[in-house]
Write an enzyme that holds these catalytic residues in place. Sequence first.
Site, mmCIF file in Angstrom:
data_model
loop_
_atom_site.group_PDB
_atom_site.id
_atom_site.type_symbol
_atom_site.label_atom_id
_atom_site.label_comp_id
_atom_site.label_asym_id
_atom_site.label_seq_id
_atom_site.Cartn_x
_atom_site.Cartn_y
_atom_site.Cartn_z
ATOM 1 N NE ARG A 1 41.998 27.815 57.034
ATOM 2 C CZ ARG A 1 41.629 27.274 55.875
ATOM 3 N NH1 ARG A 1 41.983 26.065 55.554
ATOM 4 N NH2 ARG A 1 40.907 27.970 55.012
ATOM 5 C CG HIS B 1 45.970 49.275 42.611
ATOM 6 N ND1 HIS B 1 45.476 48.087 42.199
ATOM 7 C CD2 HIS B 1 47.019 49.558 41.825
ATOM 8 C CE1 HIS B 1 46.204 47.648 41.195
ATOM 9 N NE2 HIS B 1 47.151 48.526 40.939
ATOM 10 C CE LYS C 1 49.284 52.798 39.892
ATOM 11 N NZ LYS C 1 50.422 52.646 40.794
ATOM 12 C CG ASP D 1 43.127 40.566 35.947
ATOM 13 O OD1 ASP D 1 42.666 40.673 37.100
ATOM 14 O OD2 ASP D 1 44.340 40.627 35.683
ATOM 15 C CG HIS E 1 42.715 48.351 36.887
ATOM 16 N ND1 HIS E 1 42.327 48.668 38.159
ATOM 17 C CD2 HIS E 1 43.392 47.189 36.981
ATOM 18 C CE1 HIS E 1 42.768 47.740 38.989
ATOM 19 N NE2 HIS E 1 43.415 46.833 38.297
#
Lengths: 507, 388
Positions: free
Chosen positions: A61, A199, A203, A256, A261
């Site tokens: 936007r 992510h 690695k 989280d 992870h």
Amino acid sequence: MWTNPLRDERDKRLPRIAGPCGLVIFGVTGDLSRKKLMPAIYDLANRGLLPPGFSLVGFARRDWADQDFGQVVYEAVRKHARTPFREAVWDRLAEGFRFVAGSFDDDDSFDRLAKTVSDLDEARGTSGNHAFYLSIPPGAFPVVTKQLARCGLAEPTSQDEWRRVVIEKPFGHDLASAKQLNDIVNDVFPEESVFRIDHYLGKETVQNLLALRFANQLFEPIWNSHYVDHVQITMAEDIGLGGRAGYYDGIGAARDVIQNHLLQLLALTAMEEPVSFSPSALRTEKIKVLEATRATGPFAETTARGQYAGGWQGGQKVPGLLQEEGFAKDSTTETYAAITLEVNTRRWAGVPFYLRTGKRLGRRVTEIAVVFKRAPHLPFDQTSTEELGQNALVVRVQPDEGVTLRFGSKVPGSTMEVRDVSMDFSYGHSFTESSPEAYERLILDVLLGEPSLFPVNKEVELSWEILEPVLKYWQTAGKPEDYPAGTWGPPSADQMLARTGRHWRRP
Amino acid sequence: MIIDLPSTTTSQVNSKLVQVREQGGANTLGRVLTLVIVTDDGERTEDAIDAANDASREHPCRVIVVARGAKKAAARLDAQIRVGGDAGASEVIVLRLYGALADEGASCVIPLLLPDAPVVAWWPSEAPARPAEDPIGRLATRRITDSAAEKNPIKALEVRQRNYTAGDTDLAWTRLTLWRAVLAAALDLPPYERVSSATVTGEGDSPSTDLLAAWLASRLRVPVRRVRSTTGQGICAVALERRSGLVELERPDGKVGTLVQPGQPARRVALQRREIRDCLAEELRRLDPDEIYENTLKALPKIERTRSAPKPKVKPAQPKPEESPKPSARRAKAVAAARPGPAEKAEHPGTAPKSPPAKAAKAKASGKAKSGRAKKDDQVDSAAGTPS
């Protein structure tokens, strides 16, 4: 079946370049996009891994023209790219930049996006192959995926084309919402076109875990409950949550970090050897081990959670969570979470897996520590082995990537005295500092359609199943314990291990 | 830090290395290979060391530079150790050999090799005819030469071909990787058609162009023509002939390539000439014999060499005075239009047409007749540097 005569599996120099394609990023003005995605795309181009004619479309936007967008990418690349800046590479890449201004609920802007995309097929030869990177809050997923479906962007128009969608965590905030989210996404994109970015899996060190385990004779024989005493998986951060209240309050450390992870790292550490390294074989093993994993109770004794309080950290005075802007003064959001898991397989029966994560801890570090049992018999005097700990193999995921092996060694001198020493393998010493960054690898895999490093919906749902009992217990257990910023968590975390005579490694 | 050890022995160098390590921490552990650079002592020695230091950021290694000094001097070994900021992520040992010692480099290198780590030998300029039988080459698992840096590159390449031993490699081959990657990627996509012939255009004395042509010949098993360009640098263009039309990749300015395929817009791709350090880093990535390179060398005699081709309307190697934004879109259309018989228009003289009309057949015949002689001429020309 077409076999490309120019390819040969022995020809290891030839990189796989993605076929003609384009990438559309939603939420292109965000931090992630500027710090990670744009530099990663440039680095890929610089390594010659992007197809000629690759196009990047930004959607946000903002009242920008293509050039303004190009300028933003330019600045991001100059600031964050890891490979040297080359004018020629940049110019080729920049020819493919487009920007579409608009909001998610505006039909008109999505029609313009569709037009831009088909223009690119025409002018740049992206051949109808497009990936959509949703770097946006999950709340916006339904409307964006629906919009993509509405203007025909979600479905390829012929067999040779592909459309893929890339999504980032959080994948829901509990099992039910994760399922709902998967349904929403799968409603528009079939599961094989959905790429969930974790992510950590991009690695090098995490991929090296597989090489370490399955390419060596040395470690696999002792990789089981006969020799392993317990496993500690840690992801610690030294930063606080200033400015992230909107996302973090009510979510907490376990949702989280542990759900995605740490459980993925656990799966890679504990899984059996896959029959091959094909994506499906790898997933099969990961799913098997996640299915065998449970949280060990009673949770009052086997879990810990905390909230950082203000204090001095690293030479700076930092506020506690409750003083951070945007957090409720009575917030029960945990910033430290530690849980105990058991993997109910023959290999791992009786070996506890301790997972912990937190903000404002001693330092930033992610590691997997496999701690071995003590030797059954020590032919030394009691006094000479007093300082000998347990052997440990530590995979250092970040920073200072590498592997550490800890074992006992004689202290030089006239008496027999054994003490722990470390043997280090460091990526920085043995290989490169310019190895590809996690996002580079993952974006390339998306464009190539190579799904090995992306968790599937089943894995996401299993992870929630593992974590959910703990979360439910915490809901009823009142407030998390305080811990001073810059320390390694609340006292209950230490007690949780001390009960069984163990202790946390100081990473 | 640079430590000079004039008139020394290798055991003194070794003990100095251990001493440096003890003082400065474990900065010499964890090296993955030993790189031996063999060169004549001179200005270019430093360039080679710089390239090796850059490559060492990807492959931390011990670099041993064997710099051969004046042979008439008294036999002497001068050593220099560089660590820390002066050596990238490596440690560099420069051995300057004088007098009778100049030819006995191997004896100075052996005591300094890292235990149990692979050894790579690199000749940045003139290389021995048989690298694998050179005293230093024999120590190495991999031997890197650079045909392009020799006095007569094409001839050097022929020598490489004759004397190939598993483990040999040449930077002229490494410089090709980007080209090969783009071409392979182009054939990954539909239409999945057989390539019927190919043409490679490049500078007369560019060994990379020869290797690219040979690679295509060995992989595609079709006639491949090697056309000499008088204008561009290095490799200038590649054209692959398929039923639906030409796949063309050209790089007139040495920087930006253009990929043209029938029915698709022209795509531009960064195809800059690679620097030595990039090539070296790539070489150090693979330490096993390169079978593809071997097959490519074997295919060198198969390529058809032509003298500079008759001037076509649009010659791939023609320098373009000003790059227009879409230089080849028009051409792509033109090619598509000419699909049934691209040879008729003689747009691309380099490609041997599949079903040749009379005119093209003649051209082909004359090309063949010439090729035997052309080979010889090539050498004469490139040595004399006169464009034909």
